[in-house]
Motif scaffolding. Structure first.
Motif, short mmCIF file in Angstrom:
data_model
loop_
_atom_site.label_atom_id
_atom_site.label_comp_id
_atom_site.label_asym_id
_atom_site.label_seq_id
_atom_site.Cartn_x
_atom_site.Cartn_y
_atom_site.Cartn_z
N UNK A 1 9.24 24.22 -11.33
CA UNK A 1 8.12 23.77 -12.17
C UNK A 1 8.37 22.39 -12.76
N UNK A 2 9.65 22.06 -12.98
CA UNK A 2 9.93 20.77 -13.61
C UNK A 2 10.17 19.66 -12.58
N UNK A 3 10.61 20.05 -11.35
CA UNK A 3 10.85 19.00 -10.35
C UNK A 3 9.72 18.90 -9.35
N UNK A 4 8.84 19.91 -9.33
CA UNK A 4 7.72 19.91 -8.39
C UNK A 4 8.16 20.01 -6.95
N UNK A 5 9.31 20.71 -6.69
CA UNK A 5 9.80 20.87 -5.32
C UNK A 5 8.79 21.63 -4.48
#
Ligand SMILES: [Fe+2]
Length: 382
Positions: free
Chosen positions: A375-379
């Motif tokens: 959710x924080x890196x948008x992988x």
């Protein structure tokens, strides 16, 4: 255009593709591996594979391979549809990829040299529940160090449930969803007495062994009852270094663990040190209170006890142990397949002490950490 390191060199034959990325990483892919990992053969919604290995040609041949917009594009000789693979995705899934584990573990051997309030991750409960990158970072540290702490968890019976909603799924046992660590008369488990407890992991007699454990301090004493922790991963690796024969003995001897109480009879056999397929230490299960008599012939018993004693002596060595006093509202979470815990003795007649604990499934803690990071890196694609 795919993000990440660009592919700088491509060589190919009908059966192989060799790639080199900027920075020097190199990997070679078999045509069959490429054929098995075509995006087109996955369900676009679930990303699960729609084909089985027997649906693939045994020796798929490549007609052409080229680079386009950071991706590898393959044409097949048998007329199958053209396949496209993002360069960064290929690198991540190649044998050149670094750790295959989602979260690399960082061993810490000499716990006595650490300050638990400074050297491990601490987070206010309010920050954990706010989520985002702060929670993702805390969960990553929990995997990295095998232990992490919360502050300001409401010191109520429900506090642990509220906190664990952001960490993982509670695994109920015969104790229920939670257990209360406080002194009772005639305890069925020595944890529920005033006695000090040597370093151990919990419940090796269960299958599966509880993955993570949480302990929430509701009432702490100013005297005694300090918490002790040591990194079983680092200790096992240290044993491998100083006494490889003893290490191998603990990794190869199945140990019967047993727990019996009213209405409960639990047994499991597992080695004290469990190895992964590549020989790395996967887990440590050490609990002197619940080792059943070992079914070993005299010679084997002598060899096993020598190794067991050596590891036990290491666990008594204060050099390897970090000590701290939890305060009311503190909550510690630790990897029960790795971090050993214990406590010093206390006097409940003088100062009552009450911790409330629970176990968490291992996969749910892994999943929470991975989802928080995603959710924080948008992988994107896994
Ligand atoms: Fe315990």
């Amino acid at each position: 255009m795919s993000a990440g390191r660009p592919i700088e060199r491509l060589d190919w034959t009908a059966r192989r593709v060799a790639l080199e990325w900027a920075g020097g990483a190199r990997a070679e892919f078999a045509s069959l591996w490429l054929r098995d990992n075509r995006r087109e053969d996955r369900d676009p919604h679930s990303d699960q594979r729609l084909i089985d290995v027997v649906d693939l040609p045994e020796r798929p041949r490549i007609r052409s391979a080229r680079l386009a917009d950071g991706s590898l594009v393959i044409e097949w000789q048998d007329g199958a549809a053209e396949s496209r693979y993002e360069g960064e995705w290929l690198l991540r899934h190649s044998d050149a990829a670094e750790a295959s584990e989602d979260f690399a573990r960082t061993p810490w051997l000499e716990g006595a040299g650490l300050d638990a309030t400074r050297d491990f991750a601490w987070l206010e409960f309010a920050a954990l529940s706010a989520g985002g990158a702060t929670r993702a970072g805390w969960l990553a540290r929990l995997w990295q160090d095998g232990i992490a702490f919360l502050r300001g968890v409401p010191a109520t019976d429900e506090g642990i449930f509220r906190a664990m909603a952001f960490v993982g799924r509670i695994a109920a046992t015969n104790y229920g969803e939670v257990f209360d660590v406080r002194s009772v008369p005639r305890p069925e488990n020595l944890a529920y007495s005033d006695l000090g407890l040597g370093l151990h992991t919990d419940n090796p007699y269960r299958d599966p062994v509880p993955g993570f454990q949480a302990l929430h301090a509701l009432v702490t004493a100013p005297d005694g009852g300090e918490s002790l922790f040591a990194d079983g991963l680092a200790l096992a690796e240290h044993l491998r270094e100083v006494a490889p024969g003893d290490f191998a003995r603990l990794a190869r001897t199945p140990v019967p663990f047993h727990y019996r109480a009213a209405g409960v009879e639990l047994r499991a056999r597992r080695p004290i040190i469990r190895l992964a397929c590549d020989g790395a230490v996967a887990a440590v299960h050490y609990n002197n209170r619940s080792i059943a008599p070992l079914p070993l012939a005299a010679d084997a018993a002598e060899r096993f006890y020598r190794a067991y004693r050596r590891f036990g002596r290491m666990l008594r060595d204060t050099r390897y142990c970090v000590k701290l006093r939890l305060r009311d509202g503190d909550l510690v979470v630790f990897d029960n397949h790795r971090v050993l815990h214990g406590r010093t003795a206390f006097s409940s007649a003088q100062h009552p002490r009450h911790l409330r604990g629970c176990y968490l499934t291992r996969d749910s803690v892994q999943s929470e950490a991975a989802c928080a990071r995603r959710a924080t890196t948008g992988a994107g694609r896994a």
